[in-house]
Design an enzyme around this catalytic site. Sequence first.
Site, PDB file in Angstrom:
ATOM      1  N   ASN A   9      -2.132   6.833  -9.262  1.00 21.10           N
ATOM      2  CA  ASN A   9      -2.968   5.819  -8.617  1.00 21.10           C
ATOM      3  C   ASN A   9      -2.322   4.476  -8.931  1.00 21.10           C
ATOM      4  O   ASN A   9      -2.374   4.002 -10.069  1.00 21.10           O
ATOM      5  CB  ASN A   9      -4.408   5.867  -9.135  1.00 21.10           C
ATOM      6  CG  ASN A   9      -5.279   4.774  -8.516  1.00 21.10           C
ATOM      7  OD1 ASN A   9      -4.833   3.647  -8.315  1.00 21.10           O
ATOM      8  ND2 ASN A   9      -6.522   5.101  -8.221  1.00 21.10           N
ATOM      9  N   GLU A  36      -4.754   4.889  -3.795  1.00 19.07           N
ATOM     10  CA  GLU A  36      -5.189   3.486  -3.776  1.00 19.07           C
ATOM     11  C   GLU A  36      -4.011   2.579  -3.404  1.00 19.07           C
ATOM     12  O   GLU A  36      -3.733   1.577  -4.055  1.00 19.07           O
ATOM     13  CB  GLU A  36      -5.809   3.083  -5.122  1.00 19.07           C
ATOM     14  CG  GLU A  36      -7.038   2.231  -4.944  1.00 19.07           C
ATOM     15  CD  GLU A  36      -7.774   1.905  -6.233  1.00 19.07           C
ATOM     16  OE1 GLU A  36      -8.521   0.905  -6.199  1.00 19.07           O
ATOM     17  OE2 GLU A  36      -7.634   2.617  -7.238  1.00 19.07           O
ATOM     18  N   TYR A 113      -7.778  11.057  -3.102  1.00 15.96           N
ATOM     19  CA  TYR A 113      -8.380   9.947  -3.841  1.00 15.96           C
ATOM     20  C   TYR A 113      -9.897  10.073  -3.683  1.00 15.96           C
ATOM     21  O   TYR A 113     -10.475   9.672  -2.669  1.00 15.96           O
ATOM     22  CB  TYR A 113      -7.887   8.599  -3.308  1.00 15.96           C
ATOM     23  CG  TYR A 113      -8.531   7.398  -3.975  1.00 15.96           C
ATOM     24  CD1 TYR A 113      -8.677   7.352  -5.352  1.00 15.96           C
ATOM     25  CD2 TYR A 113      -8.985   6.322  -3.222  1.00 15.96           C
ATOM     26  CE1 TYR A 113      -9.268   6.259  -5.967  1.00 15.96           C
ATOM     27  CE2 TYR A 113      -9.576   5.225  -3.823  1.00 15.96           C
ATOM     28  CZ  TYR A 113      -9.709   5.202  -5.200  1.00 15.96           C
ATOM     29  OH  TYR A 113     -10.310   4.120  -5.810  1.00 15.96           O
ATOM     30  N   ASP A 158      -6.086  11.203  -7.869  1.00 12.11           N
ATOM     31  CA  ASP A 158      -7.113  10.563  -8.678  1.00 12.11           C
ATOM     32  C   ASP A 158      -8.436  11.170  -8.241  1.00 12.11           C
ATOM     33  O   ASP A 158      -8.998  10.777  -7.222  1.00 12.11           O
ATOM     34  CB  ASP A 158      -7.087   9.046  -8.451  1.00 12.11           C
ATOM     35  CG  ASP A 158      -8.193   8.333  -9.207  1.00 12.11           C
ATOM     36  OD1 ASP A 158      -8.928   8.993  -9.967  1.00 12.11           O
ATOM     37  OD2 ASP A 158      -8.330   7.105  -9.025  1.00 12.11           O
ATOM     38  N   ASN A 160     -11.119  11.090 -10.049  1.00 12.03           N
ATOM     39  CA  ASN A 160     -12.163  10.198 -10.565  1.00 12.03           C
ATOM     40  C   ASN A 160     -13.256  10.913 -11.361  1.00 12.03           C
ATOM     41  O   ASN A 160     -14.376  10.426 -11.449  1.00 12.03           O
ATOM     42  CB  ASN A 160     -12.776   9.380  -9.421  1.00 12.03           C
ATOM     43  CG  ASN A 160     -12.186   7.976  -9.377  1.00 12.03           C
ATOM     44  OD1 ASN A 160     -12.046   7.327 -10.420  1.00 12.03           O
ATOM     45  ND2 ASN A 160     -11.830   7.517  -8.189  1.00 12.03           N
ATOM     46  N   ASP A 261      -4.123   0.635 -13.813  1.00 13.19           N
ATOM     47  CA  ASP A 261      -4.908   1.152 -14.933  1.00 13.19           C
ATOM     48  C   ASP A 261      -4.738   2.660 -15.087  1.00 13.19           C
ATOM     49  O   ASP A 261      -5.230   3.259 -16.050  1.00 13.19           O
ATOM     50  CB  ASP A 261      -6.392   0.782 -14.807  1.00 13.19           C
ATOM     51  CG  ASP A 261      -6.956   0.951 -13.415  1.00 13.19           C
ATOM     52  OD1 ASP A 261      -6.209   1.346 -12.495  1.00 13.19           O
ATOM     53  OD2 ASP A 261      -8.161   0.683 -13.226  1.00 13.19           O
ATOM     54  N   HIS A 262      -4.024   3.296 -14.157  1.00 18.45           N
ATOM     55  CA  HIS A 262      -3.652   4.703 -14.240  1.00 18.45           C
ATOM     56  C   HIS A 262      -2.159   4.805 -14.546  1.00 18.45           C
ATOM     57  O   HIS A 262      -1.387   3.894 -14.241  1.00 18.45           O
ATOM     58  CB  HIS A 262      -3.901   5.422 -12.913  1.00 18.45           C
ATOM     59  CG  HIS A 262      -5.325   5.429 -12.463  1.00 18.45           C
ATOM     60  ND1 HIS A 262      -6.113   6.557 -12.500  1.00 18.45           N
ATOM     61  CD2 HIS A 262      -6.100   4.442 -11.924  1.00 18.45           C
ATOM     62  CE1 HIS A 262      -7.312   6.276 -12.016  1.00 18.45           C
ATOM     63  NE2 HIS A 262      -7.333   5.002 -11.661  1.00 18.45           N
TER      64      HIS A 262
END
Length: 271
Positions: A9, A36, A113, A158, A160, A261-262
């Site tokens: 991501n 993303e 995603y 991702d 999540n 952040d990934h």
Amino acid sequence: MRFSLTTWNINSVRLRIDLVAKFLKSARPDVLCLQETKCIDDAFPLKRFKRLGYEHVALNGQKGYHGVAIVSKIPFESTDIRTFCDKVDSRHISVSFGAKANIAKPLVLHNFYVPAGGDIPDPALNEKFDHKLRFLDEMKACEPLHPRGEDRHILVGDLNVAPHENDVWSHKQLLKVVSHTPVETEKLKAALEAGEWVDVARDRIPMSEKVYTWWSYRSADWTVGDRGRRLDHIWVSRALKDAVSDFKILRDARSWERPSDHVPVTVTLEV
């Protein structure tokens, strides 16, 4: 044939294209799945990827939000896009590999995603959380995500959700936090079981060990307390379980300048 695949991501591919280039020059996976991407297909940095040796690209993008892409050094046989929850919001793309890539048996790759779900873990109060739960239910029910027998499929992205206790820094403190609530973890596990998928990370790393792929931007220093979550996943069909030869999470990428952040997660298979 050795086949390496990375999922990442990237949180805006145009903003972080230099980081992507840095990674590709070093790791050289055959295929990179991005989530993303946050750009329309016409704005995707195709020329930069082609200069890096990734000439084959499958895109499902949209302006400013979401977006998934698959870039590859080896050619595709076909590409496909599915929509979930009756929303056209660029959360899935799949490709197949075969004779053009000198792969004898067909190999299908799905890149996802999954919706993040907002902050309130109550579908009655939070439309985003309701969307996430419905999305996971549709993944479970989706027939193309049910490989059987000799089907050689890979599902990455991702997702999540951090499904297990040691996929988060504190199981107890995150039970009511979106991404680790029981309803989410149960639905993700149900999708995995319905497809008879193998979760590569947990097939290779004992459940007793902490495993993370994401660390919040809200912490000034992500290394303090190591408060991570495992949100990024690689699943393989049972026919590929014994083909997995390596699995890596590049934690150091979280410390790169202006990082996502990934971090990248990579699997290597003998196909």
